[in-house]
Design an enzyme around this catalytic site. Sequence first.
Site, mmCIF file in Angstrom:
data_model
loop_
_atom_site.group_PDB
_atom_site.id
_atom_site.type_symbol
_atom_site.label_atom_id
_atom_site.label_comp_id
_atom_site.label_asym_id
_atom_site.label_seq_id
_atom_site.Cartn_x
_atom_site.Cartn_y
_atom_site.Cartn_z
ATOM 1 C CG LEU A 51 -1.788 -1.325 1.555
ATOM 2 C CD1 LEU A 51 -2.712 -1.459 2.151
ATOM 3 C CD2 LEU A 51 -2.564 -0.797 -0.203
ATOM 4 C CG ASN A 90 -8.719 0.094 -3.517
ATOM 5 O OD1 ASN A 90 -8.134 -0.177 -2.061
ATOM 6 N ND2 ASN A 90 -9.451 -0.716 -3.386
ATOM 7 C CB CYS A 123 -4.286 -5.190 1.178
ATOM 8 S SG CYS A 123 -2.610 -4.940 0.957
ATOM 9 C CB ILE A 126 -10.800 -12.884 -5.218
ATOM 10 C CG1 ILE A 126 -9.703 -13.325 -6.843
ATOM 11 C CG2 ILE A 126 -11.524 -13.765 -5.486
ATOM 12 C CD1 ILE A 126 -8.748 -14.415 -6.528
ATOM 13 C CG ASN A 127 -7.220 -7.763 -2.361
ATOM 14 O OD1 ASN A 127 -5.938 -8.203 -3.208
ATOM 15 N ND2 ASN A 127 -7.331 -6.545 -1.863
ATOM 16 C CB THR A 128 -3.554 -10.622 -4.218
ATOM 17 O OG1 THR A 128 -3.070 -10.400 -3.167
ATOM 18 C CG2 THR A 128 -3.245 -10.069 -5.734
ATOM 19 N N GLY A 167 -6.073 -6.695 -14.399
ATOM 20 C CA GLY A 167 -5.183 -6.443 -13.464
ATOM 21 C C GLY A 167 -3.663 -6.352 -13.911
#
Lengths: 302, 259
Positions: free
Chosen positions: A74, A100, A131, A192-194, A266
């Site tokens: 971040l 975001n 995150c 989804i996020n990672t 992404g």
Amino acid sequence: MVKLNVNLGKGLTLKNPVLTASGTFGFGEEYSPFIDLERLGGFIVKGTTLEAREGNPYPRMAETPSGMLNAVGLQNKGVDYFIEHIYPRIAGLDTEILVNVSGKSVEDYAETARRLSLLENIHAIELNISCPNVKQGGMAYGTTCDGASEVVSAVRQAWPRHLMVKLSPNVTSIKDIALAVEGAGADSISLINTLLGMAVDVERRRPYLSTITGGLSGPAVRPVAVRMVWQVAKAVKVPVVGLGGIVSGRDALEFIMAGASAIQVGTANFINPESTIKVLEEIEEFCERQGIKSLDEIRGII
Amino acid sequence: MAKVHQNFTITQKCELSAGYCLLHLKPASGKLPEGILPGQFVEILAPDNATMLRRPISIHFVDYNTDRISLLIRRVGNGTNAICDLPEGEALDIVLPLGNGFSEDFEAGATVILVGGGVGVAPLLYQASKLKDKGIRVKMVYGARTVDELVVAEAFKPYCELEITTDDASAGTPGRVTDSVCFREYLKEAAMVQCCGPGPMMKAVAAACKAHGVACEVSLENMMACGLGACLCCVEKTVKGNVCVCTEGPVFNIEKLTW
């Protein structure tokens, strides 16, 4: 011509379903030499926090089979910097710009959202409760129903416009988390996020990332993402935005048929800077070839 | 200068010793983007999906008379092998020009020392030619582990006074670049040292420059994904915090680094 515009509710209407995933598209400007940003449904800018963050130490990236691990953590200059320096440069674009938002406490999330609410042309924020690369906050909120509800409820009080909530796949039941954030006031859900992952450099006998573990993205995660989007879309009433390894129109259509109202491109932006437009044009070609007049005809048909 | 994404045809390919490969490329559009700076790099998509991410490669030389660029590539893995295995006449998918360049503005007659180690000599050839055009005296130290790796030494000779160093004493001055006659005798009179090579070599060069009060630029090759300043993966810690090597660099004055 196929009708591509999508209404995600609460004042967020996209001219087409193609968005960009946060952290893969900078502030849009990085890609303006290659594409017309105004052709996108919208773009989601890099994760923004109340205070500036330095992120994690280098090395932050490792390529893996059909994917990559990242541990950026971040890094950003804080919400005030965005408001003063970045927003004026991009606010006039004829496309939706989503910010975001991340934080290390519930108060941080809410205050960041409150400051962004003063920006007229930001019609939606995407709440990052997923995150994997920061010790405090982020995924810590997104992996329990109570944590997710708490932060979404707080931001709901501070942010009057469209609230998209981005979920972590690193949970036992994605459906339960999705129902919790819907109940707490989310207007849409992105996922989804990672996926939390790890890779080891055996020659040097150490991990590739400074943080040892990081977030896996790229085509490698796509089947997991499609499955989770399908599960969530079946369970909630709010629109679902699908992401995870989309590099082509066919990939995007998998998510749409699994129930996604819109999609985010992404990691593909790192491979081909025109990926978003390629995905958009391939969706159009598919629909023309199959005689589809509106994506509503195929959305959630699985 | 605008970044572009286009195909480049391999007009000539030279396989060199020690796994090095020299590619000459012509843009499919016929025209190179204007104003490519020495020190900038390209991002190449490896053919046949050999790797997912592009490979960042320094621009070795630019010839605007023929609209060609040259790349000096060392085969180190799947990506560079797939790129170097492509035969003449085939096309590579390239984004360029990326990053910043080396300083070029010096007083006429000034001396600039270029220091390259291994494949790190790649971005210095175009810089040597530009400096020579401007009437700058260029001294080049070309370091390698062994004589086999001195693959492009001849190319530098028209533009500079060349000194070679090898770790194993198989050619030139024995030892490291900092053991060179050039460093021992001429460092103090240099307006700047510009360096590209392995990390430990660049740190040793930077330390020598600091000790003698000589300005120094180094070109970093941190691992990167996008090359466009979007992914924030290739960061280097500087006096102003973490910055992207792909946009704020790859060339940094050592005063900005925390070395």
